[in-house]
Design a protein around this motif. Sequence first.
Motif, PDB file in Angstrom:
ATOM      1  N   GLN A 127      27.900  45.843  42.753  1.00  0.00           N
ATOM      2  CA  GLN A 127      28.282  46.945  43.657  1.00  0.00           C
ATOM      3  C   GLN A 127      29.760  47.251  43.547  1.00  0.00           C
ATOM      4  N   GLU A 128      30.559  46.181  43.521  1.00  0.00           N
ATOM      5  CA  GLU A 128      32.003  46.403  43.364  1.00  0.00           C
ATOM      6  C   GLU A 128      32.622  45.203  42.662  1.00  0.00           C
ATOM      7  N   VAL A 129      33.716  45.485  41.945  1.00  0.00           N
ATOM      8  CA  VAL A 129      34.437  44.407  41.284  1.00  0.00           C
ATOM      9  C   VAL A 129      35.749  44.205  42.043  1.00  0.00           C
ATOM     10  N   PRO A 130      35.836  43.132  42.849  1.00  0.00           N
ATOM     11  CA  PRO A 130      37.064  42.918  43.611  1.00  0.00           C
ATOM     12  C   PRO A 130      38.262  42.682  42.692  1.00  0.00           C
ATOM     13  N   LYS A 131      39.447  42.926  43.237  1.00  0.00           N
ATOM     14  CA  LYS A 131      40.692  42.777  42.451  1.00  0.00           C
ATOM     15  C   LYS A 131      40.809  41.367  41.866  1.00  0.00           C
ATOM     16  N   ASN A 132      40.489  40.350  42.701  1.00  0.00           N
ATOM     17  CA  ASN A 132      40.647  38.984  42.187  1.00  0.00           C
ATOM     18  C   ASN A 132      39.641  38.675  41.061  1.00  0.00           C
ATOM     19  N   ALA A 133      38.504  39.400  41.054  1.00  0.00           N
ATOM     20  CA  ALA A 133      37.545  39.217  39.955  1.00  0.00           C
ATOM     21  C   ALA A 133      38.150  39.734  38.653  1.00  0.00           C
ATOM     22  N   GLU A 134      38.812  40.884  38.744  1.00  0.00           N
ATOM     23  CA  GLU A 134      39.430  41.454  37.536  1.00  0.00           C
ATOM     24  C   GLU A 134      40.466  40.488  36.960  1.00  0.00           C
ATOM     25  N   LEU A 135      41.210  39.890  37.866  1.00  0.00           N
ATOM     26  CA  LEU A 135      42.243  38.931  37.462  1.00  0.00           C
ATOM     27  C   LEU A 135      41.609  37.723  36.748  1.00  0.00           C
ATOM     28  N   LEU A 136      40.553  37.208  37.355  1.00  0.00           N
ATOM     29  CA  LEU A 136      39.884  36.025  36.784  1.00  0.00           C
ATOM     30  C   LEU A 136      39.224  36.364  35.449  1.00  0.00           C
ATOM     31  N   MET A 137      38.596  37.536  35.383  1.00  0.00           N
ATOM     32  CA  MET A 137      37.941  37.948  34.137  1.00  0.00           C
ATOM     33  C   MET A 137      38.966  38.018  33.004  1.00  0.00           C
ATOM     34  N   LYS A 138      40.140  38.573  33.345  1.00  0.00           N
ATOM     35  CA  LYS A 138      41.199  38.713  32.351  1.00  0.00           C
ATOM     36  C   LYS A 138      41.673  37.341  31.850  1.00  0.00           C
ATOM     37  N   HIS A 139      41.799  36.408  32.795  1.00  0.00           N
ATOM     38  CA  HIS A 139      42.311  35.080  32.434  1.00  0.00           C
ATOM     39  C   HIS A 139      41.295  34.198  31.746  1.00  0.00           C
ATOM     40  N   PHE A 140      40.062  34.226  32.234  1.00  0.00           N
ATOM     41  CA  PHE A 140      39.108  33.178  31.843  1.00  0.00           C
ATOM     42  C   PHE A 140      37.930  33.656  31.003  1.00  0.00           C
ATOM     43  N   VAL A 180      30.858  27.691  38.719  1.00  0.00           N
ATOM     44  CA  VAL A 180      30.322  28.847  39.452  1.00  0.00           C
ATOM     45  C   VAL A 180      31.219  29.133  40.659  1.00  0.00           C
ATOM     46  N   LEU A 181      31.736  30.365  40.702  1.00  0.00           N
ATOM     47  CA  LEU A 181      32.697  30.747  41.736  1.00  0.00           C
ATOM     48  C   LEU A 181      32.185  31.970  42.484  1.00  0.00           C
ATOM     49  N   ASP A 182      32.059  31.857  43.798  1.00  0.00           N
ATOM     50  CA  ASP A 182      31.518  32.950  44.609  1.00  0.00           C
ATOM     51  C   ASP A 182      32.651  33.851  45.097  1.00  0.00           C
ATOM     52  N   LEU A 183      32.658  35.106  44.612  1.00  0.00           N
ATOM     53  CA  LEU A 183      33.682  36.066  45.022  1.00  0.00           C
ATOM     54  C   LEU A 183      33.137  37.055  46.039  1.00  0.00           C
TER      55      LEU A 183
END
Length: 359
Positions: free
Chosen positions: A89-102, A193-196
Motif C-alpha cells: 500500500q505504501e513504502v515508508p521513508k525508513n523502508a526506502e532507506l533500508l532497501m537502499k542500504h541492505f 525479518v523486520l516489521d515496518l
Amino acid sequence: MIIKLVGGSKTVILEVNSVNPEAEKIRVAAKIIQEGGLVAFPTETVYGLGANALNSTTVLALFKTKNRPLDNPPILHIADTCQVYQLVQEVPKNAELLMKHFWPGPLTLIFKRSETIHKESVAGLDTVAIRMPNHNVALSLIKQSGTPIAAPSANLSGKPSPTTAQHVYDDLNGKIDVILDGGPTSIGVESTVLDLSVDPPLLLRPGGTTFENIKTVLPTVVLHSFVTSEQDVKVECARSPGMMHKHYAPNAEMLLVEGTVQAIISKITTLSEQYSGEGKKVGILATDETQKGYSAHVVKSMGSRFDLDMVAKELFKVLREFNENSVDVILAESVPLDGMGLAVMNRLRKASNYHIIKV
Ligand code: AMP
Ligand code: MG
C-alpha cells in the motif's frame, strides 16, 4: 544447449553457475514457475522453494509440498525495488532507506499489502513480507519468470533449513520438478525479518543482517521479545506466525547448554557420561575451541566461537549430519549473542524445542 526435463517421479538437479547462471537453465526453471510449478533455487541465505507469488493456487501447493502450516506465510522475493511498489500500500521513508542500504541482501521487510496479493498467499494477514536476495541465480530466475516468487526455505517443515541442493533433494525428492544447484549457500541462516508496518519498527526474526547493522541505519528498531526468548512463546504470535511453529529440529532430542564456556564443557561432559551410561548414543555439538576435549559417540564442531558468521554457515548442515549418525540425544553448546550469534542462538533454542539448561 537444449535442456529438456522428462516428466517422472524423480526430481532433477540442474547444476548452475552461481555467478553467471546459464540462460537456458534459468529459462527452463522460469517456465516451470510460470506454468504453476515449484522450483528450488539457491539464495545467499538458504535454498528457497519458489512458486509464482501472484497465483494463490500455486502458493497453496507450495505449502502442501513442504507440509507447511497454512498460517505461516512465505516471503515474496523480488529482483528489482520497483516491484515493491506494486505489492504494498505504501513504502515508508525508513523502508526506502533500508532497501537502499541492505538490498539485495538477507533482510526481509514487512509492509501493508496491496490488493494484488491474494489473502490465501499471506495466511489472511493484511501485511506482506518482501526481500531482494543477493544471489545471481535467484535474481535471474525472478527476472526471467516475470513475477515475484514466493519462497520459503526448501525443506520439509520443521526440519533444518537446506544449505545445499543435496539437502533439498533429501527432503523433497519426487515432490518437485527441479532443483537449481548453485553450490552451498554463503550465509547459512535465513533472512532477518523486520516489521515496518508498526511503530517502532520491530525485528521479528534474527537472521543474515545483524541487529547491530540495522541499528546503524534505523536507530529506533527494537527486538520482539520472542527473538531472545528462552521459552516457547505461544501467546500473541499473530505478528510473526512462523515463530510459533516447530523448527530446525534434528531427529534426535536436543539439549542446549547455556553459560560460560568452562561451565558448558563441564555440564556437557557430565551429561554425556550419564546418557552413555544409560546405553544411549550421544552426539555433541561443540565448537572448534572445545571439540577435542569431549568424548562421545560423535562430536561435531559448528565452527569457531570467534567466527560466528562461519558458525551460522555451518549450523544447519551439522544439525542434518547428526541424523546420519543416528544419535539418540544431542548435547549442544551455546554461543555468544552478538552479531550473527543472535540468529544462531535463536535457531539452536528452537532446534532444542527450548530444552535449555542454564549453567
Ligand atoms: P521462511 O520462509 O520459512 O524462512 O519463513 C518466513 C518467515 O517470515 C516466517 O517466520 C514468517 O512468519 C515470516 N513472515 C512472512 N510473512 C509475514 C508477514 N506478513 N508478517 C509477519 N511475518 C511474516
Ligand atoms: Mg523455513
